[in-house]
Design an enzyme around this catalytic site. Structure first.
Site, PDB file in Angstrom:
ATOM      1  N   ASP A  10       0.819  -1.218   0.000  1.00 49.45           N
ATOM      2  CA  ASP A  10       0.000   0.000   0.000  1.00 49.45           C
ATOM      3  C   ASP A  10       0.852   1.268   0.000  1.00 49.45           C
ATOM      4  O   ASP A  10       2.059   1.220   0.246  1.00 49.45           O
ATOM      5  CB  ASP A  10      -0.990  -0.001   1.184  1.00 49.45           C
ATOM      6  N   ASN A  55      -7.829  -1.874  13.985  1.00 54.42           N
ATOM      7  CA  ASN A  55      -9.204  -2.158  13.563  1.00 54.42           C
ATOM      8  C   ASN A  55      -9.267  -3.424  12.698  1.00 54.42           C
ATOM      9  O   ASN A  55     -10.283  -3.715  12.089  1.00 54.42           O
ATOM     10  CB  ASN A  55      -9.779  -0.967  12.795  1.00 54.42           C
ATOM     11  N   HIS A 114      -7.406  -3.997   9.988  1.00 55.40           N
ATOM     12  CA  HIS A 114      -7.086  -3.844   8.555  1.00 55.40           C
ATOM     13  C   HIS A 114      -5.826  -4.634   8.185  1.00 55.40           C
ATOM     14  O   HIS A 114      -4.930  -4.837   9.002  1.00 55.40           O
ATOM     15  CB  HIS A 114      -6.991  -2.367   8.133  1.00 55.40           C
ATOM     16  N   GLU A 134      -9.740  -1.417   5.049  1.00 61.14           N
ATOM     17  CA  GLU A 134     -10.371  -1.067   6.310  1.00 61.14           C
ATOM     18  C   GLU A 134     -11.632  -1.919   6.523  1.00 61.14           C
ATOM     19  O   GLU A 134     -12.131  -2.543   5.577  1.00 61.14           O
ATOM     20  CB  GLU A 134     -10.743   0.425   6.291  1.00 61.14           C
TER      21      GLU A 134
HETATM   22  C1  F6R Z   1       1.356  -0.850   5.968  1.00 58.01           C
HETATM   23  C2  F6R Z   1       0.321  -1.879   6.211  1.00 58.01           C
HETATM   24  C3  F6R Z   1      -0.556  -1.756   7.417  1.00 58.01           C
HETATM   25  C4  F6R Z   1       0.264  -1.987   8.704  1.00 58.01           C
HETATM   26  C5  F6R Z   1      -0.617  -1.880   9.940  1.00 58.01           C
HETATM   27  C6  F6R Z   1       0.159  -2.043  11.224  1.00 58.01           C
HETATM   28  O1  F6R Z   1       2.067  -1.118   4.787  1.00 58.01           O
HETATM   29  O2  F6R Z   1       0.167  -2.787   5.428  1.00 58.01           O
HETATM   30  O3  F6R Z   1      -1.595  -2.681   7.346  1.00 58.01           O
HETATM   31  O4  F6R Z   1       0.843  -3.265   8.660  1.00 58.01           O
HETATM   32  O5  F6R Z   1      -1.257  -0.628   9.946  1.00 58.01           O
HETATM   33  O6  F6R Z   1       1.045  -0.972  11.368  1.00 58.01           O
HETATM   34  P1  F6R Z   1       2.058  -0.901  12.623  1.00 58.01           P
HETATM   35  O7  F6R Z   1       3.007  -2.017  12.458  1.00 58.01           O
HETATM   36  O8  F6R Z   1       2.714   0.441  12.468  1.00 58.01           O
HETATM   37  O9  F6R Z   1       1.215  -1.027  13.843  1.00 58.01           O
END
Ligand code: F6R
Length: 243
Positions: A67, A136, A138, A143
């Site tokens: 992403d 959440n 995701h 989302e």
């Molecule tokens: C970012 C991604 C997101 C993160 C998730 C957890 O490339 O794919 O799904 O893996 O938001 O982020 P952290 O590790 O910062 O808690």
């Protein structure tokens, strides 16, 4: 489904790195799906260490990041592309031409997303997808409410994601882009193998819901219960609410 519970975030990163290099040994031109975020930093550090110790050769590996924010260029310090350069790619021997990102500044975002999937297909699909998880539920930036069949597309970020990611934007919520591009859940599920990492107490509740709750669009990561080759690697805190 395999589940590994380890001491802390470092151990989680080290175990994931070990599994990745085992796959690269079996298939030197592995197609690897990657993610950004805090959880991933120890994982990339472990991979860099293994590369320095000549335990792995990335020169034939292709990578696709999952992403990117809309509107940020790769040279913007807050973009995921910049994050990946800083924490991983600039430190290892991978051919930049094998490294792929969604371009959040593309003129036509729909075309950008379609081409990304086309590029993935052209190299034979993702062999191994690494995932983090949002509070959440995701995965990527899919989302709650995202269709399990969703493809790579533009999405709106939820309030909780904006708040969690504000730390990368000087804690200024207004600066966090509202829109992002993400590989869809349908696209993620096509990966042959998936490894999801989580650490920290703040992920404990969602980790429990993702693994033991109902498979539901309300918790996107719960769809992984249906994937045939998924490994969850958690630290003790993230796993603390598992049954
Ligand atoms: C970012 C991604 C997101 C993160 C998730 C957890 O490339 O794919 O799904 O893996 O938001 O982020 P952290 O590790 O910062 O808690």
């Amino acid at each position: 489904m395999k589940l590994m519970i380890l001491k802390g975030t470092k151990e989680v990163g080290a175990k994931a790195a070990e599994l990745v290099i085992n796959e690269i040994k079996k298939k030197p031109d592995l197609v690897l799906g990657l993610a950004a975020g805090g959880t991933m930093i120890p994982f990339y550090q472990s991979l860099i260490r293994l590369w320095k110790n000549k335990k792995v050769d990335f020169s034939h590996v292709s990578t696709f990041n999952i992403d990117e924010y809309v509107g940020l260029s790769g040279s913007d310090k807050r973009s995921f592309r910049y994050f990946m350069q800083k924490h991983f790619f600039s430190r290892i021997g991978v051919w930049q031409r094998n490294v792929h990102f969604l371009d959040g500044r593309a003129i036509n975002l729909n075309v950008e997303c379609k081409n990304y999937e086309k590029n993935i297909k052209e190299v034979g699909g993702i062999d191994l997808q690494i995932l983090g998880i949002g509070r959440n539920g995701h995965i990527g930036f899919n989302e709650p409410g995202s269709s399990f069949k969703s493809r790579t597309r533009e999405v709106l970020l939820s309030e909780i994601t904006l708040r969690d990611n504000a730390r990368f934007f000087g804690n200024d919520l207004k600066k966090v882009p509202r829109r992002a591009l993400t590989m869809g859940i349908g696209a993620i599920l096509e990966a042959r193998k998936i490894i999801l990492l989580a650490s920290d107490k703040k992920k404990a509740e969602i980790v429990h819901r993702a693994l033991h709750g109902e498979v539901s669009k309300d918790v996107p990561a719960s769809v992984l219960q249906k994937h045939k080759d998924v490994t969850f690697i958690f630290d003790k805190e993230a796993a603390s609410e598992l049954d």
